[in-house]
Design a protein around this motif. Sequence first.
Motif, PDB file in Angstrom:
ATOM      1  N   ALA A   1       3.673 -12.575  10.049  1.00 40.54           N
ATOM      2  CA  ALA A   1       2.600 -11.891   9.329  1.00 40.54           C
ATOM      3  C   ALA A   1       1.240 -12.205   9.947  1.00 40.54           C
TER       4      ALA A   1
ATOM      5  N   CYS B   1      -1.438  -9.598  11.640  1.00 39.99           N
ATOM      6  CA  CYS B   1      -2.876  -9.486  11.350  1.00 39.99           C
ATOM      7  C   CYS B   1      -3.648  -9.073  12.605  1.00 39.99           C
TER       8      CYS B   1
ATOM      9  N   GLY C   1      -6.865  -2.003   5.174  1.00 41.56           N
ATOM     10  CA  GLY C   1      -5.654  -1.962   4.367  1.00 41.56           C
ATOM     11  C   GLY C   1      -4.483  -2.649   5.040  1.00 41.56           C
ATOM     12  N   GLN C   2      -4.279  -2.380   6.324  1.00 42.71           N
ATOM     13  CA  GLN C   2      -3.186  -3.020   7.053  1.00 42.71           C
ATOM     14  C   GLN C   2      -3.383  -4.531   7.126  1.00 42.71           C
TER      15      GLN C   2
ATOM     16  N   LEU D   1      -5.059  -6.377   5.020  1.00 39.10           N
ATOM     17  CA  LEU D   1      -4.867  -6.930   3.679  1.00 39.10           C
ATOM     18  C   LEU D   1      -3.385  -7.123   3.379  1.00 39.10           C
ATOM     19  N   TRP D   2      -2.559  -6.149   3.730  1.00 41.01           N
ATOM     20  CA  TRP D   2      -1.117  -6.289   3.516  1.00 41.01           C
ATOM     21  C   TRP D   2      -0.531  -7.415   4.362  1.00 41.01           C
ATOM     22  N   ALA D   3      -0.984  -7.523   5.610  1.00 43.80           N
ATOM     23  CA  ALA D   3      -0.484  -8.603   6.470  1.00 43.80           C
ATOM     24  C   ALA D   3      -0.861  -9.962   5.893  1.00 43.80           C
ATOM     25  N   ARG D   4      -2.075 -10.082   5.382  1.00 45.70           N
ATOM     26  CA  ARG D   4      -2.490 -11.339   4.768  1.00 45.70           C
ATOM     27  C   ARG D   4      -1.684 -11.638   3.507  1.00 45.70           C
ATOM     28  N   ALA D   5      -1.332 -10.608   2.759  1.00 47.08           N
ATOM     29  CA  ALA D   5      -0.484 -10.812   1.580  1.00 47.08           C
ATOM     30  C   ALA D   5       0.867 -11.385   1.980  1.00 47.08           C
ATOM     31  N   PHE D   6       1.411 -10.923   3.103  1.00 47.69           N
ATOM     32  CA  PHE D   6       2.694 -11.452   3.566  1.00 47.69           C
ATOM     33  C   PHE D   6       2.552 -12.872   4.102  1.00 47.69           C
TER      34      PHE D   6
END
Length: 440
Positions: A105, A109, A116-117, A119-124
Amino acid sequence: MNPSLPAPAAKPFSAAFARLPRAYPWVVFALTFGLMLSDYLSRQVIGAVIPALKADWGLLDSQLAMLVSVVALVVGVLTVPMSLVADRWGRVRSITLMAFVWCLATIACGLAQNHGQLLWARAFVGLGEAAYGAAGAALLAHVFPARQRAAVLGAFLSASLFGSVLGVVLGGVVAAHSGWRMAFFVVGAPGLLLALIYPFVVRDYTTVELTPDVARGGEAPKRPGLAQVAREVFAVRSGNFTYLASGLQMAMPAMLIAWLPTYFTRYHDMDVKKAGLMAGVAVLAAGIGMLFGGGLADRLSRNHPRRRALVPAAYSLLTALILIVAFALPPGPLGLSMIFLGALFAAAQGGCSSAIVCDVTHPGVRATVAATMTLANNLIGLAPGPLIVGVLSDLIGLKLALTLTPGLALAAAVCFVLASRSYEFDAAARSRAGGAQQAA
Protein backbone atom coordinates in the motif's frame (compact mmCIF):
# COMPACT_ATOMS: atom_id res chain seq x y z
CA MET A 1 -3.50 -28.84 10.50
CA ASN A 2 -3.72 -26.41 13.39
CA PRO A 3 -4.37 -23.00 11.79
CA SER A 4 -2.21 -21.24 14.37
CA LEU A 5 0.91 -23.07 13.23
CA PRO A 6 3.12 -21.78 10.41
CA ALA A 7 3.18 -23.36 7.01
CA PRO A 8 5.19 -26.59 6.73
CA ALA A 9 7.82 -24.96 4.55
CA ALA A 10 8.77 -22.71 7.43
CA LYS A 11 9.49 -25.50 9.88
CA PRO A 12 13.07 -26.49 8.89
CA PHE A 13 14.31 -22.92 9.08
CA SER A 14 12.43 -22.24 12.31
CA ALA A 15 13.70 -25.45 13.86
CA ALA A 16 17.28 -24.58 12.94
CA PHE A 17 17.04 -21.25 14.75
CA ALA A 18 15.11 -22.80 17.63
CA ARG A 19 18.02 -25.17 18.33
CA LEU A 20 19.92 -22.05 19.40
CA PRO A 21 17.92 -21.38 22.58
CA ARG A 22 19.70 -18.14 23.46
CA ALA A 23 19.84 -16.70 19.95
CA TYR A 24 16.37 -17.60 18.69
CA PRO A 25 14.33 -15.15 20.82
CA TRP A 26 16.60 -12.32 19.77
CA VAL A 27 16.31 -13.27 16.10
CA VAL A 28 12.54 -13.11 16.52
CA PHE A 29 12.89 -9.76 18.28
CA ALA A 30 15.13 -8.33 15.54
CA LEU A 31 12.71 -9.27 12.77
CA THR A 32 9.66 -8.10 14.71
CA PHE A 33 11.37 -4.83 15.69
CA GLY A 34 12.40 -4.29 12.05
CA LEU A 35 8.81 -4.68 10.89
CA MET A 36 7.66 -2.22 13.57
CA LEU A 37 10.14 0.30 12.15
CA SER A 38 8.72 -0.36 8.69
CA ASP A 39 5.20 0.10 10.08
CA TYR A 40 5.92 3.60 11.37
CA LEU A 41 8.13 4.58 8.45
CA SER A 42 5.15 3.88 6.20
CA ARG A 43 2.77 5.71 8.52
CA GLN A 44 4.78 8.91 9.10
CA VAL A 45 6.51 9.47 5.74
CA ILE A 46 3.43 11.42 4.63
CA GLY A 47 4.49 14.34 6.84
CA ALA A 48 7.69 14.78 4.86
CA VAL A 49 5.99 14.89 1.45
CA ILE A 50 3.00 17.12 2.27
CA PRO A 51 4.65 20.32 0.91
CA ALA A 52 5.43 18.57 -2.39
CA LEU A 53 1.91 17.18 -2.65
CA LYS A 54 0.42 20.63 -2.07
CA ALA A 55 2.67 22.10 -4.76
CA ASP A 56 1.97 19.34 -7.32
CA TRP A 57 -1.77 18.87 -6.83
CA GLY A 58 -2.87 22.15 -5.24
CA LEU A 59 -4.60 20.36 -2.39
CA LEU A 60 -6.37 22.11 0.47
CA ASP A 61 -4.90 21.71 3.96
CA SER A 62 -8.02 19.77 4.97
CA GLN A 63 -7.38 17.30 2.15
CA LEU A 64 -3.76 16.92 3.25
CA ALA A 65 -4.90 16.38 6.84
CA MET A 66 -7.15 13.54 5.66
CA LEU A 67 -4.11 11.73 4.28
CA VAL A 68 -2.55 11.85 7.75
CA SER A 69 -5.64 11.02 9.79
CA VAL A 70 -7.03 8.17 7.70
CA VAL A 71 -4.30 5.77 8.87
CA ALA A 72 -4.94 6.41 12.55
CA LEU A 73 -8.69 6.18 11.96
CA VAL A 74 -8.48 2.78 10.26
CA VAL A 75 -6.04 1.47 12.87
CA GLY A 76 -8.30 2.62 15.71
CA VAL A 77 -11.43 1.05 14.22
CA LEU A 78 -9.88 -2.26 13.18
CA THR A 79 -7.23 -2.99 15.81
CA VAL A 80 -9.48 -5.12 18.06
CA PRO A 81 -11.29 -7.16 15.35
CA MET A 82 -8.05 -7.74 13.44
CA SER A 83 -6.33 -8.85 16.63
CA LEU A 84 -9.12 -11.34 17.31
CA VAL A 85 -8.40 -12.77 13.87
CA ALA A 86 -4.68 -12.93 14.68
CA ASP A 87 -5.36 -14.82 17.92
CA ARG A 88 -7.44 -17.37 16.01
CA TRP A 89 -5.56 -17.63 12.71
CA GLY A 90 -2.04 -17.39 14.09
CA ARG A 91 0.37 -14.57 14.86
CA VAL A 92 3.07 -15.41 12.30
CA ARG A 93 0.69 -15.77 9.38
CA SER A 94 -1.14 -12.59 10.37
CA ILE A 95 2.07 -10.59 10.78
CA THR A 96 3.35 -11.72 7.40
CA LEU A 97 0.11 -10.84 5.61
CA MET A 98 -0.20 -7.48 7.38
CA ALA A 99 3.36 -6.50 6.48
CA PHE A 100 2.77 -7.28 2.80
CA VAL A 101 -0.41 -5.19 2.86
CA TRP A 102 1.11 -2.05 4.40
CA CYS A 103 4.31 -2.25 2.31
CA LEU A 104 2.47 -2.73 -0.98
CA ALA A 105 0.00 0.00 0.00
CA THR A 106 2.90 2.37 0.72
CA ILE A 107 4.37 1.65 -2.71
CA ALA A 108 0.91 2.21 -4.21
CA CYS A 109 0.93 5.67 -2.61
CA GLY A 110 3.84 6.53 -4.89
CA LEU A 111 1.79 5.46 -7.91
CA ALA A 112 -1.32 7.47 -7.04
CA GLN A 113 -2.47 9.95 -9.66
CA ASN A 114 -4.90 11.99 -7.58
CA HIS A 115 -6.02 12.69 -4.02
CA GLY A 116 -8.69 9.98 -4.02
CA GLN A 117 -6.28 7.24 -5.06
CA LEU A 118 -3.73 8.36 -2.49
CA LEU A 119 -6.39 8.45 0.24
CA TRP A 120 -7.42 4.87 -0.52
CA ALA A 121 -3.79 3.72 -0.56
CA ARG A 122 -3.23 5.35 2.82
CA ALA A 123 -6.35 3.62 4.16
CA PHE A 124 -4.84 0.28 3.15
CA VAL A 125 -1.65 1.25 4.98
CA GLY A 126 -3.82 1.52 8.09
CA LEU A 127 -5.51 -1.80 7.31
CA GLY A 128 -2.15 -3.55 7.21
CA GLU A 129 -0.93 -1.90 10.40
CA ALA A 130 -4.16 -2.29 12.40
CA ALA A 131 -3.14 -5.32 14.47
CA TYR A 132 0.61 -5.55 13.91
CA GLY A 133 1.65 -4.04 17.24
CA ALA A 134 -0.76 -6.34 19.09
CA ALA A 135 0.25 -9.52 17.25
CA GLY A 136 3.96 -8.70 17.50
CA ALA A 137 3.69 -7.99 21.23
CA ALA A 138 1.80 -11.25 21.81
CA LEU A 139 4.46 -13.24 19.96
CA LEU A 140 7.33 -11.61 21.86
CA ALA A 141 5.52 -12.11 25.18
CA HIS A 142 5.49 -15.84 24.38
CA VAL A 143 9.10 -16.10 23.18
CA PHE A 144 10.67 -14.26 26.13
CA PRO A 145 10.32 -15.20 29.82
CA ALA A 146 8.22 -13.07 32.14
CA ARG A 147 11.28 -11.61 33.88
CA GLN A 148 12.33 -9.92 30.59
CA ARG A 149 8.88 -9.09 29.29
CA ALA A 150 8.70 -5.39 30.18
CA ALA A 151 12.17 -4.71 28.74
CA VAL A 152 11.49 -6.58 25.51
CA LEU A 153 8.04 -5.08 24.94
CA GLY A 154 9.33 -1.61 25.78
CA ALA A 155 12.13 -2.01 23.24
CA PHE A 156 9.66 -3.33 20.67
CA LEU A 157 7.28 -0.39 21.18
CA SER A 158 10.15 2.10 21.01
CA ALA A 159 10.41 1.24 17.31
CA SER A 160 7.24 3.26 16.80
CA LEU A 161 8.97 6.45 17.92
CA PHE A 162 12.25 5.72 16.16
CA GLY A 163 10.33 4.79 13.01
CA SER A 164 8.35 8.03 13.21
CA VAL A 165 11.51 10.13 13.33
CA LEU A 166 13.19 8.10 10.59
CA GLY A 167 10.11 8.28 8.37
CA VAL A 168 10.04 12.07 8.46
CA VAL A 169 13.82 12.49 8.07
CA LEU A 170 14.32 9.83 5.37
CA GLY A 171 11.19 10.83 3.50
CA GLY A 172 12.25 14.45 3.46
CA VAL A 173 15.75 13.68 2.19
CA VAL A 174 14.52 11.38 -0.58
CA ALA A 175 11.70 13.71 -1.58
CA ALA A 176 14.14 16.64 -1.82
CA HIS A 177 16.47 14.74 -4.14
CA SER A 178 14.21 12.37 -6.10
CA GLY A 179 10.63 13.54 -5.64
CA TRP A 180 7.79 12.56 -3.31
CA ARG A 181 6.88 9.41 -5.24
CA MET A 182 10.33 7.93 -4.73
CA ALA A 183 10.01 8.61 -0.98
CA PHE A 184 7.08 6.17 -0.80
CA PHE A 185 8.98 3.57 -2.84
CA VAL A 186 12.10 3.80 -0.67
CA VAL A 187 10.13 3.53 2.56
CA GLY A 188 7.82 0.72 1.42
CA ALA A 189 10.23 -1.66 -0.28
CA PRO A 190 12.51 -2.79 2.63
CA GLY A 191 9.57 -4.12 4.64
CA LEU A 192 8.77 -6.55 1.84
CA LEU A 193 12.10 -8.29 2.37
CA LEU A 194 11.45 -8.69 6.09
CA ALA A 195 7.94 -9.97 5.35
CA LEU A 196 9.38 -12.63 3.03
CA ILE A 197 11.89 -13.81 5.65
CA TYR A 198 9.59 -13.73 8.67
CA PRO A 199 7.51 -16.94 8.27
CA PHE A 200 10.59 -19.00 7.40
CA VAL A 201 12.39 -18.07 10.62
CA VAL A 202 9.74 -17.44 13.27
CA ARG A 203 7.62 -20.20 14.77
CA ASP A 204 4.16 -19.45 16.04
CA TYR A 205 2.85 -20.85 19.30
CA THR A 206 -0.25 -23.00 19.41
CA THR A 207 -3.23 -20.90 20.43
CA VAL A 208 -4.16 -21.59 24.05
CA GLU A 209 -7.88 -22.25 24.29
CA LEU A 210 -9.77 -20.22 26.85
CA THR A 211 -10.83 -22.42 29.75
CA PRO A 212 -12.72 -21.67 32.94
CA ASP A 213 -11.22 -22.33 36.33
CA VAL A 214 -10.27 -26.01 36.39
CA ALA A 215 -11.49 -26.28 39.97
CA ARG A 216 -15.00 -25.65 38.70
CA GLY A 217 -14.76 -28.52 36.25
CA GLY A 218 -16.10 -26.48 33.33
CA GLU A 219 -15.57 -27.32 29.67
CA ALA A 220 -14.10 -24.65 27.43
CA PRO A 221 -15.59 -23.96 24.03
CA LYS A 222 -13.28 -24.49 21.10
CA ARG A 223 -14.09 -21.05 19.71
CA PRO A 224 -14.81 -18.60 22.52
CA GLY A 225 -17.44 -15.98 21.85
CA LEU A 226 -16.89 -12.27 22.02
CA ALA A 227 -18.50 -12.05 25.45
CA GLN A 228 -16.03 -14.57 26.88
CA VAL A 229 -13.09 -12.83 25.23
CA ALA A 230 -14.26 -9.49 26.67
CA ARG A 231 -14.52 -11.03 30.14
CA GLU A 232 -10.94 -12.28 29.88
CA VAL A 233 -9.61 -8.96 28.56
CA PHE A 234 -11.28 -6.92 31.32
CA ALA A 235 -11.17 -9.59 34.02
CA VAL A 236 -8.89 -7.92 36.57
CA ARG A 237 -8.61 -4.53 38.27
CA SER A 238 -4.89 -4.14 37.71
CA GLY A 239 -5.30 -4.62 33.97
CA ASN A 240 -8.16 -2.15 33.73
CA PHE A 241 -6.30 0.54 35.67
CA THR A 242 -3.27 -0.06 33.44
CA TYR A 243 -5.31 0.51 30.26
CA LEU A 244 -6.44 3.85 31.68
CA ALA A 245 -3.01 4.83 32.98
CA SER A 246 -1.23 4.02 29.73
CA GLY A 247 -3.81 5.94 27.70
CA LEU A 248 -3.47 9.05 29.87
CA GLN A 249 0.32 8.91 29.78
CA MET A 250 0.47 8.49 25.99
CA ALA A 251 -1.04 11.96 25.69
CA MET A 252 2.42 13.25 26.66
CA PRO A 253 4.49 12.05 23.65
CA ALA A 254 1.51 12.83 21.40
CA MET A 255 1.36 16.47 22.48
CA LEU A 256 5.15 16.83 22.22
CA ILE A 257 5.27 15.45 18.69
CA ALA A 258 2.34 17.61 17.57
CA TRP A 259 3.15 20.94 19.23
CA LEU A 260 6.89 21.22 19.94
CA PRO A 261 7.80 22.53 16.46
CA THR A 262 5.20 25.29 16.81
CA TYR A 263 6.26 26.04 20.39
CA PHE A 264 9.91 26.35 19.36
CA THR A 265 9.12 28.72 16.50
CA ARG A 266 6.84 30.93 18.63
CA TYR A 267 8.75 31.09 21.89
CA HIS A 268 12.36 30.08 21.12
CA ASP A 269 12.66 32.08 17.87
CA MET A 270 13.78 29.04 15.88
CA ASP A 271 13.26 28.72 12.14
CA VAL A 272 11.13 25.86 10.87
CA LYS A 273 14.09 23.62 10.04
CA LYS A 274 15.73 24.00 13.45
CA ALA A 275 12.40 23.65 15.25
CA GLY A 276 11.75 20.38 13.46
CA LEU A 277 15.24 19.14 14.33
CA MET A 278 14.80 20.01 18.01
CA ALA A 279 11.40 18.32 18.05
CA GLY A 280 13.07 15.26 16.51
CA VAL A 281 15.59 15.22 19.34
CA ALA A 282 12.73 15.23 21.86
CA VAL A 283 11.03 12.32 20.07
CA LEU A 284 14.32 10.40 20.06
CA ALA A 285 14.60 11.02 23.80
CA ALA A 286 11.11 9.57 24.24
CA GLY A 287 12.14 6.54 22.21
CA ILE A 288 15.24 6.01 24.34
CA GLY A 289 13.11 6.22 27.45
CA MET A 290 10.72 3.61 26.11
CA LEU A 291 13.66 1.41 25.09
CA PHE A 292 15.20 1.32 28.58
CA GLY A 293 12.20 2.03 30.80
CA GLY A 294 10.91 -1.53 30.69
CA GLY A 295 14.32 -3.00 31.50
CA LEU A 296 14.61 -0.86 34.61
CA ALA A 297 11.14 -1.98 35.70
CA ASP A 298 12.12 -5.63 35.18
CA ARG A 299 15.21 -5.18 37.32
CA LEU A 300 13.52 -3.30 40.15
CA SER A 301 10.54 -5.66 40.30
CA ARG A 302 12.51 -8.90 40.26
CA ASN A 303 12.12 -9.43 44.01
CA HIS A 304 9.26 -6.97 44.55
CA PRO A 305 6.53 -7.72 41.95
CA ARG A 306 4.40 -4.72 42.92
CA ARG A 307 7.09 -2.43 41.55
CA ARG A 308 6.12 -3.60 38.06
CA ALA A 309 3.33 -1.00 38.32
CA LEU A 310 4.99 1.44 40.72
CA VAL A 311 7.94 2.09 38.41
CA PRO A 312 5.74 3.40 35.56
CA ALA A 313 3.89 5.47 38.19
CA ALA A 314 7.24 7.12 38.93
CA TYR A 315 7.83 7.70 35.20
CA SER A 316 4.46 9.46 34.91
CA LEU A 317 5.07 11.58 37.99
CA LEU A 318 8.51 12.66 36.74
CA THR A 319 7.08 13.47 33.30
CA ALA A 320 4.42 15.72 34.81
CA LEU A 321 6.70 17.58 37.20
CA ILE A 322 9.53 18.12 34.71
CA LEU A 323 7.33 19.24 31.80
CA ILE A 324 5.24 21.58 33.97
CA VAL A 325 8.41 23.32 35.12
CA ALA A 326 9.96 23.24 31.64
CA PHE A 327 7.06 25.04 29.96
CA ALA A 328 6.54 27.41 32.90
CA LEU A 329 10.13 28.67 32.69
CA PRO A 330 11.02 31.57 30.39
CA PRO A 331 12.27 30.32 27.00
CA GLY A 332 15.95 29.50 27.18
CA PRO A 333 18.54 26.73 27.41
CA LEU A 334 17.32 25.49 30.82
CA GLY A 335 13.72 25.13 29.67
CA LEU A 336 14.84 23.43 26.46
CA SER A 337 16.98 20.93 28.39
CA MET A 338 14.11 20.14 30.74
CA ILE A 339 11.78 19.50 27.79
CA PHE A 340 14.22 16.88 26.54
CA LEU A 341 14.46 15.38 30.03
CA GLY A 342 10.68 15.25 30.38
CA ALA A 343 10.42 13.60 26.96
CA LEU A 344 12.82 10.90 28.18
CA PHE A 345 10.20 9.75 30.72
CA ALA A 346 7.11 10.52 28.61
CA ALA A 347 6.85 7.10 26.94
CA ALA A 348 9.01 5.03 29.30
CA GLN A 349 5.95 3.26 30.69
CA GLY A 350 5.10 1.61 27.33
CA GLY A 351 6.78 -1.74 27.92
CA CYS A 352 5.72 -1.83 31.57
CA SER A 353 2.05 -1.37 30.71
CA SER A 354 2.10 -4.06 28.03
CA ALA A 355 3.88 -6.46 30.38
CA ILE A 356 1.37 -5.86 33.19
CA VAL A 357 -1.67 -6.66 31.08
CA CYS A 358 0.07 -9.73 29.61
CA ASP A 359 0.96 -10.93 33.12
CA VAL A 360 -2.61 -10.78 34.43
CA THR A 361 -4.64 -12.02 31.44
CA HIS A 362 -5.11 -15.34 29.64
CA PRO A 363 -2.39 -16.16 27.06
CA GLY A 364 -5.08 -17.16 24.57
CA VAL A 365 -6.18 -13.52 24.22
CA ARG A 366 -2.84 -11.73 24.43
CA ALA A 367 -3.07 -10.26 20.94
CA THR A 368 -6.55 -8.99 21.79
CA VAL A 369 -5.26 -7.62 25.10
CA ALA A 370 -2.45 -5.82 23.29
CA ALA A 371 -5.02 -4.48 20.81
CA THR A 372 -7.13 -3.21 23.70
CA MET A 373 -4.05 -1.42 25.00
CA THR A 374 -3.57 0.13 21.56
CA LEU A 375 -7.20 1.18 21.51
CA ALA A 376 -6.92 2.76 24.97
CA ASN A 377 -3.73 4.57 24.01
CA ASN A 378 -5.35 6.02 20.89
CA LEU A 379 -8.76 6.94 22.32
CA ILE A 380 -7.59 8.23 25.72
CA GLY A 381 -4.22 9.79 24.89
CA LEU A 382 -2.87 9.89 21.35
CA ALA A 383 -5.96 11.45 19.77
CA PRO A 384 -7.22 13.76 22.57
CA GLY A 385 -3.81 14.95 23.84
CA PRO A 386 -2.87 17.24 20.94
CA LEU A 387 -6.50 18.39 20.63
CA ILE A 388 -6.65 19.42 24.29
CA VAL A 389 -3.51 21.51 23.83
CA GLY A 390 -4.98 23.13 20.72
CA VAL A 391 -8.27 24.05 22.41
CA LEU A 392 -6.50 25.45 25.47
CA SER A 393 -4.06 27.32 23.25
CA ASP A 394 -6.93 29.19 21.59
CA LEU A 395 -8.18 30.21 25.04
CA ILE A 396 -5.04 30.91 27.08
CA GLY A 397 -2.07 30.63 24.71
CA LEU A 398 0.16 27.73 23.71
CA LYS A 399 2.76 28.17 26.45
CA LEU A 400 0.23 27.98 29.28
CA ALA A 401 -1.63 25.16 27.53
CA LEU A 402 1.55 23.07 27.41
CA THR A 403 2.21 23.93 31.06
CA LEU A 404 -1.19 22.65 32.20
CA THR A 405 -1.66 19.56 29.99
CA PRO A 406 1.01 17.44 31.78
CA GLY A 407 -1.55 17.22 34.57
CA LEU A 408 -2.81 14.21 32.59
CA ALA A 409 0.43 12.44 33.52
CA LEU A 410 -0.34 13.04 37.19
CA ALA A 411 -3.66 11.24 36.67
CA ALA A 412 -1.77 8.42 34.96
CA ALA A 413 0.53 8.08 37.99
CA VAL A 414 -2.50 7.71 40.27
CA CYS A 415 -3.94 4.98 38.02
CA PHE A 416 -0.64 3.07 38.01
CA VAL A 417 -0.56 3.20 41.82
CA LEU A 418 -4.10 1.82 41.91
CA ALA A 419 -3.04 -0.95 39.52
CA SER A 420 -0.12 -1.83 41.79
CA ARG A 421 -2.47 -2.55 44.70
CA SER A 422 -3.90 -5.65 43.00
CA TYR A 423 -1.23 -6.50 40.41
CA GLU A 424 0.67 -9.01 42.55
CA PHE A 425 -2.51 -10.91 43.46
CA ASP A 426 -3.83 -10.85 39.87
CA ALA A 427 -0.54 -12.07 38.37
CA ALA A 428 -0.26 -14.88 40.92
CA ALA A 429 -3.85 -15.95 40.24
CA ARG A 430 -3.19 -16.05 36.49
CA SER A 431 -0.01 -18.07 37.06
CA ARG A 432 -1.89 -20.60 39.24
CA ALA A 433 -4.69 -20.89 36.69
CA GLY A 434 -2.20 -21.49 33.90
CA GLY A 435 -0.41 -24.20 35.88
CA ALA A 436 -3.69 -25.91 36.72
CA GLN A 437 -4.74 -25.96 33.07
CA GLN A 438 -1.43 -27.52 32.02
CA ALA A 439 -1.72 -30.16 34.75
CA ALA A 440 -5.25 -31.00 33.58
